[in-house]
Design an enzyme around this catalytic site. Structure first.
Site, PDB file in Angstrom:
ATOM      1  N   HIS A 174     -20.166 -55.701   6.385  1.00 19.33           N
ATOM      2  CA  HIS A 174     -20.249 -57.146   6.644  1.00 19.33           C
ATOM      3  C   HIS A 174     -20.201 -57.969   5.353  1.00 19.33           C
ATOM      4  O   HIS A 174     -20.380 -59.185   5.395  1.00 19.33           O
ATOM      5  CB  HIS A 174     -21.505 -57.511   7.452  1.00 19.33           C
ATOM      6  CG  HIS A 174     -21.512 -56.929   8.847  1.00 19.33           C
ATOM      7  ND1 HIS A 174     -22.152 -57.515   9.909  1.00 19.33           N
ATOM      8  CD2 HIS A 174     -20.941 -55.811   9.353  1.00 19.33           C
ATOM      9  CE1 HIS A 174     -21.992 -56.789  11.002  1.00 19.33           C
ATOM     10  NE2 HIS A 174     -21.261 -55.745  10.686  1.00 19.33           N
TER      11      HIS A 174
ATOM     12  N   ASP B 239     -12.850 -53.855  16.311  1.00 22.99           N
ATOM     13  CA  ASP B 239     -13.020 -55.216  15.775  1.00 22.99           C
ATOM     14  C   ASP B 239     -13.829 -55.146  14.484  1.00 22.99           C
ATOM     15  O   ASP B 239     -14.566 -54.190  14.242  1.00 22.99           O
ATOM     16  CB  ASP B 239     -13.709 -56.135  16.802  1.00 22.99           C
ATOM     17  CG  ASP B 239     -15.084 -55.641  17.237  1.00 22.99           C
ATOM     18  OD1 ASP B 239     -15.257 -54.414  17.370  1.00 22.99           O
ATOM     19  OD2 ASP B 239     -15.984 -56.475  17.441  1.00 22.99           O
TER      20      ASP B 239
ATOM     21  N   GLU C 176     -17.632 -55.270  19.614  1.00 22.47           N
ATOM     22  CA  GLU C 176     -18.945 -54.763  19.194  1.00 22.47           C
ATOM     23  C   GLU C 176     -19.615 -55.772  18.282  1.00 22.47           C
ATOM     24  O   GLU C 176     -20.816 -56.007  18.379  1.00 22.47           O
ATOM     25  CB  GLU C 176     -18.804 -53.418  18.473  1.00 22.47           C
ATOM     26  CG  GLU C 176     -20.121 -52.639  18.373  1.00 22.47           C
ATOM     27  CD  GLU C 176     -21.011 -53.078  17.217  1.00 22.47           C
ATOM     28  OE1 GLU C 176     -22.227 -52.832  17.277  1.00 22.47           O
ATOM     29  OE2 GLU C 176     -20.510 -53.671  16.249  1.00 22.47           O
ATOM     30  N   GLU C 177     -18.830 -56.365  17.408  1.00 25.33           N
ATOM     31  CA  GLU C 177     -19.393 -57.293  16.421  1.00 25.33           C
ATOM     32  C   GLU C 177     -19.667 -58.665  17.034  1.00 25.33           C
ATOM     33  O   GLU C 177     -20.342 -59.486  16.428  1.00 25.33           O
ATOM     34  CB  GLU C 177     -18.450 -57.432  15.215  1.00 25.33           C
ATOM     35  CG  GLU C 177     -18.145 -56.122  14.498  1.00 25.33           C
ATOM     36  CD  GLU C 177     -19.338 -55.577  13.716  1.00 25.33           C
ATOM     37  OE1 GLU C 177     -20.449 -56.144  13.830  1.00 25.33           O
ATOM     38  OE2 GLU C 177     -19.152 -54.576  13.002  1.00 25.33           O
TER      39      GLU C 177
ATOM     40  N   ASP D  80     -17.268 -50.079   8.319  1.00 24.82           N
ATOM     41  CA  ASP D  80     -17.727 -50.517   9.651  1.00 24.82           C
ATOM     42  C   ASP D  80     -16.553 -51.040  10.458  1.00 24.82           C
ATOM     43  O   ASP D  80     -16.278 -52.218  10.422  1.00 24.82           O
ATOM     44  CB  ASP D  80     -18.800 -51.589   9.467  1.00 24.82           C
ATOM     45  CG  ASP D  80     -19.433 -52.005  10.776  1.00 24.82           C
ATOM     46  OD1 ASP D  80     -19.172 -51.367  11.800  1.00 24.82           O
ATOM     47  OD2 ASP D  80     -20.183 -52.988  10.776  1.00 24.82           O
TER      48      ASP D  80
ATOM     49  N   GLU E 238     -20.858 -45.386  14.035  1.00 25.68           N
ATOM     50  CA  GLU E 238     -21.307 -46.486  13.165  1.00 25.68           C
ATOM     51  C   GLU E 238     -21.786 -45.935  11.824  1.00 25.68           C
ATOM     52  O   GLU E 238     -22.307 -44.823  11.765  1.00 25.68           O
ATOM     53  CB  GLU E 238     -22.463 -47.255  13.833  1.00 25.68           C
ATOM     54  CG  GLU E 238     -22.075 -48.055  15.058  1.00 25.68           C
ATOM     55  CD  GLU E 238     -21.311 -49.333  14.721  1.00 25.68           C
ATOM     56  OE1 GLU E 238     -21.060 -49.610  13.539  1.00 25.68           O
ATOM     57  OE2 GLU E 238     -20.953 -50.047  15.682  1.00 25.68           O
TER      58      GLU E 238
HETATM   59 ZN   LIG Z   1     -19.991 -51.419  13.481  1.00 22.86          ZN
END
Ligand SMILES: [Zn+2]
Length: 380
Positions: free
Chosen positions: A353, A76, A140-141, A107, A169
């Protein structure tokens, strides 16, 4: 033996395929079935551990060597933010001038691609490998409620926990391998609700001011001494992040007040100790206290796993790695809680992000080479 150029193409090619599957949390968008198809010819068995709409996968390959080494990651990605602000469409995975652009490039679809490329190359070379587990979630997010924790629970129930896990990560700061994470602080959040009695400010005898009750308690909490930090960890930090009271009127004594604490604790402190210290600070005041243990602190001690990872990095890049414990929490905590040694090693994290997430393609090459070295040298 393949050349480095070909390694890079393999990881880059896989990263592109994964990024093009548009998978904002908790979507997987077919990434995990795609990975299953890639891995099946190499002898990997795919077990789906889907829970409540979350896609979780365990890919296992029996090894020729001793030990069980896992790799953990997530398919994700966080939302794109304003699409019009992106230089390249976030799910097209455009490569230009040695840069791969797209949501998940750092990521962490890029990291997954590197591990897959490393495994594919070593299998093609008939390199004797430890038993491998590739553990992937699509949660995870988001809340991380039905993601990696469910995979760990499944492995635990089957008595198949790995000896160690590499979490892919993006741990690196400026160069791939300059930083690994060997632990993370834990997170405790606390809601404090102070009770008083509302009244007219000209008649304080008939009221009980909740702010007056809260203020000394919050002052005490803000100046609590959490003691020495555990080795290699930042000190425990307790921040009052919210405080609300008052009706808006200038002449009303507030009957309630509420505060919110965000505590990041190092392994020297425990959840039980934090609860005791906050309760003590609240002693004698009419306040209800609700604790939420959001994440447990963890720390992998110096030893074989961290040495293997750092030696692999040094062998490929000449870098002396910083064994860090900073940042927020990570899924590594679920493995650590089950007694599995954890090291987080991935790409750089400069654009995670953000709008215009991107990664230099040579980073994929370097990380693949490091992962290959880890797979070759891992020992229990
Ligand atoms: Zn991540």
């Amino acid at each position: 033996m393949k050349t480095q150029q070909e390694n890079m193409s393999c990881a880059l090619n896989l990263a592109i395929k994964l990024i093009r599957r548009e998978s904002p949390t908790p979507e997987d968008a077919g990434c995990q079935t795609y990975i299953a198809k890639l891995l099946a010819p190499l002898g990997f068995v795919h077990t789906a551990v889907d829970v409540n709409g979350i896609t979780n996968s365990i890919y296992t390959r029996m090894g020729e060597r001793e030990g069980v080494l896992a790799f953990a990651g997530h398919t994700d990605v966080v939302p794109t933010g304003p699409i019009e602000s992106w230089l390249y469409p976030p799910f097209e995975a455009v490569v230009e001038d040695g840069i791969l652009h797209g949501r998940g490039a750092q990521d962490m679809k890029g990291g997954i691609a590197c591990w897959l490329a490393a495994v594919m190359q070593l299998c093609a070379e008939f390199e004797p490998l430890p038993t491998l587990q590739i553990l992937i979630t699509s949660d995870e997010e988001g809340d991380s409620i039905d993601g990696t924790i469910r995979i760990v629970e499944y492995l635990q129930a089957q008595n198949k926990l790995p000896d160690a896990v590499i979490v892919g990560e993006p741990s690196s700061a400026k160069l791939v391998g300059d930083t690994i994470r060997r632990g993370r602080r834990g997170v405790v959040q606390v809601r404090l609700t102070f009770q008083g009695k509302q009244g007219h400010s000209a008649y304080p005898g008939d009221a009980d001011n909740a702010i007056h009750g809260a203020a000394p308690v919050l002052t005490k909490i803000a100046s609590l001494d959490w003691g020495e930090a555990a080795d290699g960890f930042p000190a425990t930090s307790c921040q009052i992040t919210n405080f609300n009271a008052g009706t808006g009127a200038s002449n009303v004594i507030p009957g309630t007040a509420s505060g919110f604490l965000d505590i990041r604790y190092n392994p020297q402190n425990s959840f039980a100790q934090i609860q005791d210290m906050i309760h003590d600070a609240c002693h004698g005041v009419d306040v209800s206290v609700d604790f939420d243990h959001v994440a447990t602190a963890f720390s992998t001690p110096d030893g074989k796993l961290l040495d293997t990872v750092c030696d692999a990095i040094h062998g490929i890049t000449d870098i002396h790695t910083n064994r860090d414990t900073g940042g927020g929490t990570s899924d590594g905590r679920f493995f650590a809680a089950a007694g599995v040694a954890v090291a987080e090693l991935g790409l750089t994290n400069s654009t995670i992000h953000q709008v215009n997430e991107q990664v230099a393609t040579h980073e994929l090459d370097t990380l693949t080479a490091i992962y290959i070295e880890i797979l070759k040298t891992f020992e229990v």
